[in-house]
Design a protein around this motif. Structure first.
Motif, PDB file in Angstrom:
ATOM      1  N   PRO A  21     -33.371  48.966  21.915  1.00 54.63           N
ATOM      2  CA  PRO A  21     -33.950  49.007  23.249  1.00 54.63           C
ATOM      3  C   PRO A  21     -35.173  48.101  23.346  1.00 54.63           C
ATOM      4  CG  PRO A  21     -34.563  50.970  22.030  1.00 54.63           C
ATOM      5  CD  PRO A  21     -33.648  50.165  21.141  1.00 54.63           C
ATOM      6  N   PHE A  22     -35.387  47.540  24.515  1.00 52.95           N
ATOM      7  CA  PHE A  22     -36.596  46.788  24.813  1.00 52.95           C
ATOM      8  C   PHE A  22     -36.893  47.005  26.286  1.00 52.95           C
ATOM      9  CE2 PHE A  22     -32.937  43.903  24.429  1.00 52.95           C
ATOM     10  CZ  PHE A  22     -32.805  43.443  25.726  1.00 52.95           C
ATOM     11  N   ALA A  23     -38.071  46.603  26.726  1.00 53.01           N
ATOM     12  CA  ALA A  23     -38.439  46.809  28.121  1.00 53.01           C
ATOM     13  C   ALA A  23     -37.383  46.233  29.047  1.00 53.01           C
ATOM     14  CB  ALA A  23     -39.805  46.176  28.405  1.00 53.01           C
ATOM     15  N   LYS A  24     -36.907  47.045  29.963  1.00 51.42           N
ATOM     16  CA  LYS A  24     -35.937  46.642  30.986  1.00 51.42           C
ATOM     17  C   LYS A  24     -34.620  46.141  30.408  1.00 51.42           C
ATOM     18  CE  LYS A  24     -39.593  45.755  34.246  1.00 51.42           C
ATOM     19  NZ  LYS A  24     -40.347  44.808  35.019  1.00 51.42           N
ATOM     20  N   GLY A  25     -34.207  46.714  29.261  1.00 46.46           N
ATOM     21  CA  GLY A  25     -32.907  46.326  28.721  1.00 46.46           C
ATOM     22  C   GLY A  25     -32.619  46.915  27.358  1.00 46.46           C
ATOM     23  N   ARG A  26     -31.475  46.498  26.839  1.00 44.41           N
ATOM     24  CA  ARG A  26     -31.078  46.936  25.494  1.00 44.41           C
ATOM     25  C   ARG A  26     -30.070  45.933  24.931  1.00 44.41           C
ATOM     26  NH1 ARG A  26     -27.250  49.756  28.428  1.00 44.41           N
ATOM     27  NH2 ARG A  26     -25.168  49.642  27.504  1.00 44.41           N
ATOM     28  N   LEU A  27     -29.945  45.956  23.621  1.00 44.81           N
ATOM     29  CA  LEU A  27     -28.968  45.143  22.916  1.00 44.81           C
ATOM     30  C   LEU A  27     -28.126  46.044  22.049  1.00 44.81           C
ATOM     31  CD1 LEU A  27     -27.799  42.438  21.913  1.00 44.81           C
ATOM     32  CD2 LEU A  27     -29.625  42.411  20.197  1.00 44.81           C
ATOM     33  N   ASP A  28     -26.812  45.993  22.234  1.00 46.16           N
ATOM     34  CA  ASP A  28     -25.872  46.699  21.371  1.00 46.16           C
ATOM     35  C   ASP A  28     -25.289  45.671  20.408  1.00 46.16           C
ATOM     36  OD1 ASP A  28     -26.136  49.159  22.814  1.00 46.16           O
ATOM     37  OD2 ASP A  28     -24.804  48.344  24.350  1.00 46.16           O
ATOM     38  N   VAL A  29     -25.305  45.996  19.110  1.00 51.71           N
ATOM     39  CA  VAL A  29     -24.866  45.062  18.080  1.00 51.71           C
ATOM     40  C   VAL A  29     -23.697  45.658  17.309  1.00 51.71           C
ATOM     41  CG1 VAL A  29     -25.560  43.830  15.977  1.00 51.71           C
ATOM     42  CG2 VAL A  29     -27.211  44.163  17.831  1.00 51.71           C
ATOM     43  N   VAL A  30     -22.653  44.846  17.114  1.00 52.41           N
ATOM     44  CA  VAL A  30     -21.556  45.216  16.224  1.00 52.41           C
ATOM     45  C   VAL A  30     -21.406  44.131  15.164  1.00 52.41           C
ATOM     46  CG1 VAL A  30     -20.291  46.609  17.912  1.00 52.41           C
ATOM     47  CG2 VAL A  30     -19.756  44.194  17.684  1.00 52.41           C
ATOM     48  N   VAL A 110     -24.573  40.141  28.989  1.00 47.43           N
ATOM     49  CA  VAL A 110     -24.234  38.930  28.241  1.00 47.43           C
ATOM     50  C   VAL A 110     -23.708  39.331  26.865  1.00 47.43           C
ATOM     51  CG1 VAL A 110     -25.150  36.816  27.192  1.00 47.43           C
ATOM     52  CG2 VAL A 110     -26.025  37.587  29.414  1.00 47.43           C
ATOM     53  N   VAL A 111     -22.596  38.731  26.460  1.00 43.38           N
ATOM     54  CA  VAL A 111     -22.101  38.869  25.086  1.00 43.38           C
ATOM     55  C   VAL A 111     -22.454  37.582  24.358  1.00 43.38           C
ATOM     56  CG1 VAL A 111     -20.069  39.119  23.617  1.00 43.38           C
ATOM     57  CG2 VAL A 111     -20.245  40.432  25.742  1.00 43.38           C
ATOM     58  N   ASP A 112     -23.093  37.723  23.198  1.00 46.95           N
ATOM     59  CA  ASP A 112     -23.563  36.558  22.436  1.00 46.95           C
ATOM     60  C   ASP A 112     -22.934  36.590  21.047  1.00 46.95           C
ATOM     61  OD1 ASP A 112     -25.148  34.678  20.928  1.00 46.95           O
ATOM     62  OD2 ASP A 112     -26.700  34.870  22.456  1.00 46.95           O
ATOM     63  N   PHE A 113     -22.384  35.457  20.649  1.00 47.89           N
ATOM     64  CA  PHE A 113     -21.674  35.358  19.373  1.00 47.89           C
ATOM     65  C   PHE A 113     -22.519  34.732  18.272  1.00 47.89           C
ATOM     66  CE2 PHE A 113     -18.710  35.328  22.888  1.00 47.89           C
ATOM     67  CZ  PHE A 113     -17.847  36.341  22.525  1.00 47.89           C
ATOM     68  N   VAL A 114     -23.742  34.302  18.599  1.00 46.80           N
ATOM     69  CA  VAL A 114     -24.564  33.596  17.611  1.00 46.80           C
ATOM     70  C   VAL A 114     -25.964  34.166  17.493  1.00 46.80           C
ATOM     71  CG1 VAL A 114     -25.625  31.374  17.031  1.00 46.80           C
ATOM     72  CG2 VAL A 114     -23.273  31.428  17.854  1.00 46.80           C
ATOM     73  N   GLY A 115     -26.651  34.379  18.594  1.00 44.99           N
ATOM     74  CA  GLY A 115     -28.097  34.547  18.548  1.00 44.99           C
ATOM     75  C   GLY A 115     -28.655  35.953  18.507  1.00 44.99           C
ATOM     76  N   PHE A 116     -27.835  36.981  18.423  1.00 44.07           N
ATOM     77  CA  PHE A 116     -28.372  38.335  18.532  1.00 44.07           C
ATOM     78  C   PHE A 116     -28.504  39.056  17.198  1.00 44.07           C
ATOM     79  CE2 PHE A 116     -27.238  39.074  23.289  1.00 44.07           C
ATOM     80  CZ  PHE A 116     -28.381  38.396  23.662  1.00 44.07           C
ATOM     81  N   GLU A 117     -28.257  38.384  16.093  1.00 45.53           N
ATOM     82  CA  GLU A 117     -28.363  39.068  14.793  1.00 45.53           C
ATOM     83  C   GLU A 117     -29.747  39.681  14.584  1.00 45.53           C
ATOM     84  OE1 GLU A 117     -27.516  38.320  10.056  1.00 45.53           O
ATOM     85  OE2 GLU A 117     -27.130  36.712  11.477  1.00 45.53           O
ATOM     86  N   ASN A 118     -30.800  38.940  14.907  1.00 41.72           N
ATOM     87  CA  ASN A 118     -32.162  39.444  14.729  1.00 41.72           C
ATOM     88  C   ASN A 118     -32.910  39.611  16.042  1.00 41.72           C
ATOM     89  OD1 ASN A 118     -32.203  39.628  11.819  1.00 41.72           O
ATOM     90  ND2 ASN A 118     -32.067  37.400  11.854  1.00 41.72           N
ATOM     91  N   TYR A 119     -32.255  39.410  17.163  1.00 37.80           N
ATOM     92  CA  TYR A 119     -32.880  39.465  18.484  1.00 37.80           C
ATOM     93  C   TYR A 119     -33.455  40.859  18.748  1.00 37.80           C
ATOM     94  CZ  TYR A 119     -33.351  38.537  23.506  1.00 37.80           C
ATOM     95  OH  TYR A 119     -33.828  38.352  24.774  1.00 37.80           O
ATOM     96  N   ALA A 120     -34.701  40.917  19.186  1.00 36.59           N
ATOM     97  CA  ALA A 120     -35.390  42.152  19.540  1.00 36.59           C
ATOM     98  C   ALA A 120     -35.382  43.173  18.408  1.00 36.59           C
ATOM     99  CB  ALA A 120     -34.793  42.758  20.816  1.00 36.59           C
ATOM    100  N   LYS A 121     -35.321  42.677  17.188  1.00 37.42           N
ATOM    101  CA  LYS A 121     -35.312  43.555  16.012  1.00 37.42           C
ATOM    102  C   LYS A 121     -36.752  43.822  15.609  1.00 37.42           C
ATOM    103  CE  LYS A 121     -32.602  44.201  11.917  1.00 37.42           C
ATOM    104  NZ  LYS A 121     -31.537  43.628  11.105  1.00 37.42           N
ATOM    105  N   ARG A 122     -37.115  45.064  15.621  1.00 36.58           N
ATOM    106  CA  ARG A 122     -38.475  45.438  15.250  1.00 36.58           C
ATOM    107  C   ARG A 122     -38.602  45.461  13.729  1.00 36.58           C
ATOM    108  NH1 ARG A 122     -40.795  47.301  20.052  1.00 36.58           N
ATOM    109  NH2 ARG A 122     -39.223  47.745  21.615  1.00 36.58           N
ATOM    110  N   THR A 123     -39.712  44.903  13.245  1.00 40.42           N
ATOM    111  CA  THR A 123     -39.903  44.874  11.790  1.00 40.42           C
ATOM    112  C   THR A 123     -40.878  45.925  11.334  1.00 40.42           C
ATOM    113  OG1 THR A 123     -41.599  43.189  12.068  1.00 40.42           O
ATOM    114  CG2 THR A 123     -39.355  42.457  11.571  1.00 40.42           C
TER     115      THR A 123
END
Length: 123
Positions: A21-30, A110-123
């Protein structure tokens, strides 16, 4: 050279391996067939520089994207000033170095095939 998928596998975004989750959205990763695919839902009012920049800690989005817009509208401005508008049915290729925001009152999916591996990933 393209990466070749080595085995057959099926996953569904409704049971994602991870949701970020992030402000005003979310990313689901498979993770499927040895690849990471993301489905992002950006709500009206989302802007990368306001909603994801605090997580990424970079001046602009440094992820490359190769994706497909399912619904909604998004405007992207690259660091060198190029503006692109995306809507339903559009395929997109973006290099690192851009800002983006949602246009209108409809969520952008949006479905992304390249750039979401680490997108919005909290460390």
């Amino acid at each position: 050279m393209a990466t070749v998928t080595q085995f057959a596998e099926r996953k569904n975004f409704t049971q994602a391996d991870e949701t970020r989750p992030f402000a005003k959205g979310r990313l689901d990763v498979v993770n499927v067939g040895g690849h990471t695919i993301g489905r992002a839902v950006f709500e009206p009012g989302w802007k990368w520089s306001e909603c994801v920049k605090p997580i990424a800690k970079t001046e602009s989005c440094q992820a490359a994207h190769l994706g497909y817009v399912i619904s909604g509208r998004m405007t992207v401005v690259t660091d060198d000033g190029k503006t692109l508008d995306f809507g339903p049915g559009d395929a997109m290729s973006l290099p690192p170095g851009h800002d983006a925001w949602i246009v209108g009152n409809e969520p952008c999916v949006v479905v992304d095939f390249v750039g979401f591996e680490n997108y919005a990933k909290r460390t």
